[in-house]
Design a protein around this motif. Structure first.
Motif, PDB file in Angstrom:
ATOM      1  N   THR A   1      -5.136  30.166  -4.079  1.00 20.86           N
ATOM      2  CA  THR A   1      -6.175  31.034  -5.576  1.00 20.86           C
ATOM      3  C   THR A   1      -6.756  30.217  -6.547  1.00 20.86           C
ATOM      4  O   THR A   1      -5.804  28.969  -6.302  1.00 20.86           O
ATOM      5  CB  THR A   1      -5.112  32.022  -5.810  1.00 20.86           C
ATOM      6  N   SER A   2      -7.077  30.533  -6.545  1.00 22.28           N
ATOM      7  CA  SER A   2      -7.777  29.421  -7.927  1.00 22.28           C
ATOM      8  C   SER A   2      -6.859  30.138  -8.931  1.00 22.28           C
ATOM      9  O   SER A   2      -7.863  29.380 -10.582  1.00 22.28           O
ATOM     10  CB  SER A   2     -10.033  29.546  -7.635  1.00 22.28           C
ATOM     11  N   ALA A   3      -7.166  31.410  -9.102  1.00 22.75           N
ATOM     12  CA  ALA A   3      -6.154  31.902 -10.779  1.00 22.75           C
ATOM     13  C   ALA A   3      -5.179  32.403 -10.957  1.00 22.75           C
ATOM     14  O   ALA A   3      -5.008  32.928  -9.631  1.00 22.75           O
ATOM     15  CB  ALA A   3      -7.521  32.023 -11.908  1.00 22.75           C
ATOM     16  N   ASP A   4      -4.464  32.391 -11.694  1.00 17.72           N
ATOM     17  CA  ASP A   4      -3.243  33.206 -11.301  1.00 17.72           C
ATOM     18  C   ASP A   4      -3.188  33.545 -13.120  1.00 17.72           C
ATOM     19  O   ASP A   4      -3.867  33.176 -13.895  1.00 17.72           O
ATOM     20  CB  ASP A   4      -2.105  32.687 -11.468  1.00 17.72           C
ATOM     21  N   ILE A   5      -2.331  34.541 -13.364  1.00 13.43           N
ATOM     22  CA  ILE A   5      -1.727  35.262 -14.735  1.00 13.43           C
ATOM     23  C   ILE A   5      -0.233  35.022 -14.800  1.00 13.43           C
ATOM     24  O   ILE A   5       0.177  34.400 -13.495  1.00 13.43           O
ATOM     25  CB  ILE A   5      -2.247  37.288 -14.051  1.00 13.43           C
ATOM     26  N   ALA A   6      -0.332  34.746 -15.967  1.00 11.82           N
ATOM     27  CA  ALA A   6       1.110  34.200 -16.477  1.00 11.82           C
ATOM     28  C   ALA A   6       1.429  35.363 -17.858  1.00 11.82           C
ATOM     29  O   ALA A   6       0.721  35.526 -18.779  1.00 11.82           O
ATOM     30  CB  ALA A   6       1.277  33.076 -16.905  1.00 11.82           C
ATOM     31  N   TRP A   7       2.685  35.631 -18.458  1.00 13.26           N
ATOM     32  CA  TRP A   7       2.527  36.162 -19.796  1.00 13.26           C
ATOM     33  C   TRP A   7       3.380  34.805 -20.519  1.00 13.26           C
ATOM     34  O   TRP A   7       3.953  33.895 -20.062  1.00 13.26           O
ATOM     35  CB  TRP A   7       4.343  37.021 -19.758  1.00 13.26           C
TER      36      TRP A   7
ATOM     37  N   PRO B   1       6.553  45.361 -18.849  1.00 15.57           N
ATOM     38  CA  PRO B   1       7.277  46.339 -18.981  1.00 15.57           C
ATOM     39  C   PRO B   1       9.069  45.165 -19.013  1.00 15.57           C
ATOM     40  O   PRO B   1      10.249  45.708 -18.844  1.00 15.57           O
ATOM     41  CB  PRO B   1       7.763  46.534 -17.484  1.00 15.57           C
ATOM     42  N   HIS B   2       9.129  43.947 -18.468  1.00 10.32           N
ATOM     43  CA  HIS B   2      10.561  42.857 -18.246  1.00 10.32           C
ATOM     44  C   HIS B   2      10.820  42.817 -19.773  1.00 10.32           C
ATOM     45  O   HIS B   2      11.932  42.403 -19.490  1.00 10.32           O
ATOM     46  CB  HIS B   2      10.254  42.056 -17.287  1.00 10.32           C
ATOM     47  N   LEU B   3       9.648  43.234 -20.898  1.00  3.07           N
ATOM     48  CA  LEU B   3      10.328  42.582 -21.759  1.00  3.07           C
ATOM     49  C   LEU B   3      10.491  43.906 -22.518  1.00  3.07           C
ATOM     50  O   LEU B   3      11.373  43.933 -24.502  1.00  3.07           O
ATOM     51  CB  LEU B   3       9.012  42.025 -22.502  1.00  3.07           C
ATOM     52  N   CYS B   4      10.125  45.132 -22.362  1.00  8.31           N
ATOM     53  CA  CYS B   4      10.131  46.414 -22.748  1.00  8.31           C
ATOM     54  C   CYS B   4       9.542  46.168 -24.540  1.00  8.31           C
ATOM     55  O   CYS B   4       9.515  46.762 -24.985  1.00  8.31           O
ATOM     56  CB  CYS B   4      11.550  47.050 -23.063  1.00  8.31           C
ATOM     57  N   CYS B   5       7.532  46.572 -24.350  1.00  9.10           N
ATOM     58  CA  CYS B   5       7.224  45.613 -24.986  1.00  9.10           C
ATOM     59  C   CYS B   5       5.963  44.958 -24.571  1.00  9.10           C
ATOM     60  O   CYS B   5       5.264  44.779 -24.318  1.00  9.10           O
ATOM     61  CB  CYS B   5       7.643  44.988 -26.469  1.00  9.10           C
ATOM     62  N   TRP B   6       4.650  45.041 -26.077  1.00 11.08           N
ATOM     63  CA  TRP B   6       3.908  44.372 -26.174  1.00 11.08           C
ATOM     64  C   TRP B   6       3.751  43.390 -26.057  1.00 11.08           C
ATOM     65  O   TRP B   6       4.115  42.284 -27.029  1.00 11.08           O
ATOM     66  CB  TRP B   6       2.731  44.904 -26.331  1.00 11.08           C
ATOM     67  N   SER B   7       2.850  42.370 -24.994  1.00 12.43           N
ATOM     68  CA  SER B   7       2.110  40.567 -25.373  1.00 12.43           C
ATOM     69  C   SER B   7       1.763  40.546 -24.391  1.00 12.43           C
ATOM     70  O   SER B   7       0.507  40.573 -23.883  1.00 12.43           O
ATOM     71  CB  SER B   7       3.765  40.426 -24.110  1.00 12.43           C
TER      72      SER B   7
ATOM     73  N   ILE C   1      -5.356  31.874 -16.144  1.00 13.09           N
ATOM     74  CA  ILE C   1      -4.764  30.378 -16.147  1.00 13.09           C
ATOM     75  C   ILE C   1      -5.624  30.227 -14.854  1.00 13.09           C
ATOM     76  O   ILE C   1      -5.857  30.500 -13.144  1.00 13.09           O
ATOM     77  CB  ILE C   1      -3.881  30.201 -15.772  1.00 13.09           C
ATOM     78  N   TRP C   2      -6.309  29.309 -15.032  1.00 13.99           N
ATOM     79  CA  TRP C   2      -7.346  28.622 -13.979  1.00 13.99           C
ATOM     80  C   TRP C   2      -6.463  27.354 -13.787  1.00 13.99           C
ATOM     81  O   TRP C   2      -6.606  26.262 -14.423  1.00 13.99           O
ATOM     82  CB  TRP C   2      -8.933  28.282 -14.011  1.00 13.99           C
ATOM     83  N   LEU C   3      -6.081  27.462 -12.599  1.00 14.14           N
ATOM     84  CA  LEU C   3      -5.323  26.839 -12.200  1.00 14.14           C
ATOM     85  C   LEU C   3      -5.779  24.898 -11.702  1.00 14.14           C
ATOM     86  O   LEU C   3      -7.072  24.641 -11.066  1.00 14.14           O
ATOM     87  CB  LEU C   3      -4.482  27.450 -10.014  1.00 14.14           C
ATOM     88  N   SER C   4      -5.124  24.472 -11.460  1.00 17.69           N
ATOM     89  CA  SER C   4      -6.388  22.452 -11.155  1.00 17.69           C
ATOM     90  C   SER C   4      -6.366  22.560 -10.054  1.00 17.69           C
ATOM     91  O   SER C   4      -4.647  23.250  -9.711  1.00 17.69           O
ATOM     92  CB  SER C   4      -4.893  21.769 -12.495  1.00 17.69           C
ATOM     93  N   LYS C   5      -6.899  21.939  -9.789  1.00 19.83           N
ATOM     94  CA  LYS C   5      -6.917  21.980  -8.422  1.00 19.83           C
ATOM     95  C   LYS C   5      -5.203  20.918  -7.781  1.00 19.83           C
ATOM     96  O   LYS C   5      -5.717  21.100  -6.886  1.00 19.83           O
ATOM     97  CB  LYS C   5      -8.555  21.157  -7.791  1.00 19.83           C
ATOM     98  N   ASP C   6      -5.118  20.163  -8.384  1.00 19.75           N
ATOM     99  CA  ASP C   6      -3.428  19.448  -8.007  1.00 19.75           C
ATOM    100  C   ASP C   6      -2.534  20.766  -7.797  1.00 19.75           C
ATOM    101  O   ASP C   6      -1.453  20.365  -8.159  1.00 19.75           O
ATOM    102  CB  ASP C   6      -3.451  18.467  -8.614  1.00 19.75           C
ATOM    103  N   SER C   7      -2.657  21.978  -8.320  1.00 22.35           N
ATOM    104  CA  SER C   7      -1.121  22.071  -8.920  1.00 22.35           C
ATOM    105  C   SER C   7      -0.760  23.078  -7.211  1.00 22.35           C
ATOM    106  O   SER C   7      -1.491  23.154  -6.311  1.00 22.35           O
ATOM    107  CB  SER C   7      -1.918  24.292  -9.552  1.00 22.35           C
ATOM    108  N   LEU C   8      -0.194  23.446  -6.894  1.00 28.71           N
ATOM    109  CA  LEU C   8       0.779  23.954  -5.336  1.00 28.71           C
ATOM    110  C   LEU C   8      -0.108  25.042  -4.772  1.00 28.71           C
ATOM    111  O   LEU C   8      -0.569  25.054  -3.857  1.00 28.71           O
ATOM    112  CB  LEU C   8       2.336  24.099  -5.408  1.00 28.71           C
ATOM    113  N   ASN C   9      -0.012  25.767  -5.869  1.00 26.10           N
ATOM    114  CA  ASN C   9      -0.498  27.700  -5.463  1.00 26.10           C
ATOM    115  C   ASN C   9      -1.931  27.299  -5.467  1.00 26.10           C
ATOM    116  O   ASN C   9      -2.708  28.497  -5.354  1.00 26.10           O
ATOM    117  CB  ASN C   9      -0.569  28.026  -6.665  1.00 26.10           C
ATOM    118  N   ALA C  10      -2.885  26.225  -6.101  1.00 24.31           N
ATOM    119  CA  ALA C  10      -4.225  26.056  -5.916  1.00 24.31           C
ATOM    120  C   ALA C  10      -4.892  26.122  -4.386  1.00 24.31           C
ATOM    121  O   ALA C  10      -6.265  26.328  -4.092  1.00 24.31           O
ATOM    122  CB  ALA C  10      -5.056  24.942  -6.660  1.00 24.31           C
TER     123      ALA C  10
END
Length: 181
Positions: free
Chosen positions: A161-167, A138-144, A149-158
């Motif tokens: 949560t163990s996984a996240d999504i990203a465009w 929706p933020h791009l108004c197109c398909w993408s 993403i399986w987060l690295s254990k050293d990633s801040l958000n790990a």
């Protein structure tokens, strides 16, 4: 017949107000970061022309349906209220269908499973692509492409949560990782 100076000033003020109301003043201000005044005007005209030629009837209809509740209630919307609501409009599956020509016209994904990725400009979150799906952004108004993403254990958000999504547009390969364009 000569017009009084105040009439010319009123016309000029109205002209400037129209430029502001339709976002042209803001566009020219942003373009001033990149080019001279004459180039700004030419580039603004080109961008507006391209927008006009590329308008999508379904997208305009989606924007209008997003505005409908406010307009039906008689709520006057200014540009500051309007744009965040339209740009962040969440489209339901019934309003945005998978393109008829999928996968023929879908752009090739930039990243493969197993690629080490991070969010663009982030030094705190990264991980490994373990999946992807094609969806309306929706933020791009197109398909993408959107990646799981399986987060690295050293990633801040790990920490929570163990996984996240990203465009795809929000990701980049970690240093030394290949990108498939």
């Amino acid at each position: 017949m000569l017009r009084p100076v105040c009439h010319k000033t009123d016309e000029h003020t109205s002209y400037l107000q129209a430029l502001d109301d339709f976002g042209i003043a803001e566009l020219l201000a942003k373009l001033s970061n990149y080019c001279e005044q004459q180039e700004q005007q030419t580039l603004a005209a080109l961008l507006i022309s391209q927008l006009t030629q590329s308008l999508d009837a379904e997208l305009v209809a989606s924007y209008l349906s997003a505005l409908a509740p406010s307009l039906a209630e008689g709520i006057a919307l200014n540009r500051q209220d309007l744009f965040p609501r339209i740009i962040n409009q969440k489209f339901s599956a019934s309003s945005v269908d998978l393109p008829d020509d999928f996968p023929t016209t879908a752009k090739t994904p930039r990243f493969l499973y197993g690629d080490k990725l991070r969010w663009i400009g982030s030094d705190t979150d990264w991980g490994t692509a373990i999946g992807r799906f094609y969806s309306f952004a929706p933020h791009l108004c197109c398909w993408s492409w959107c990646y799981l993403i399986w987060l690295s254990k050293d990633s801040l958000n790990a920490a929570w949560t163990s996984a996240d999504i990203a465009w795809e547009e929000d990701l980049e390969a970690l240093e030394g990782e290949p990108v498939y364009d």
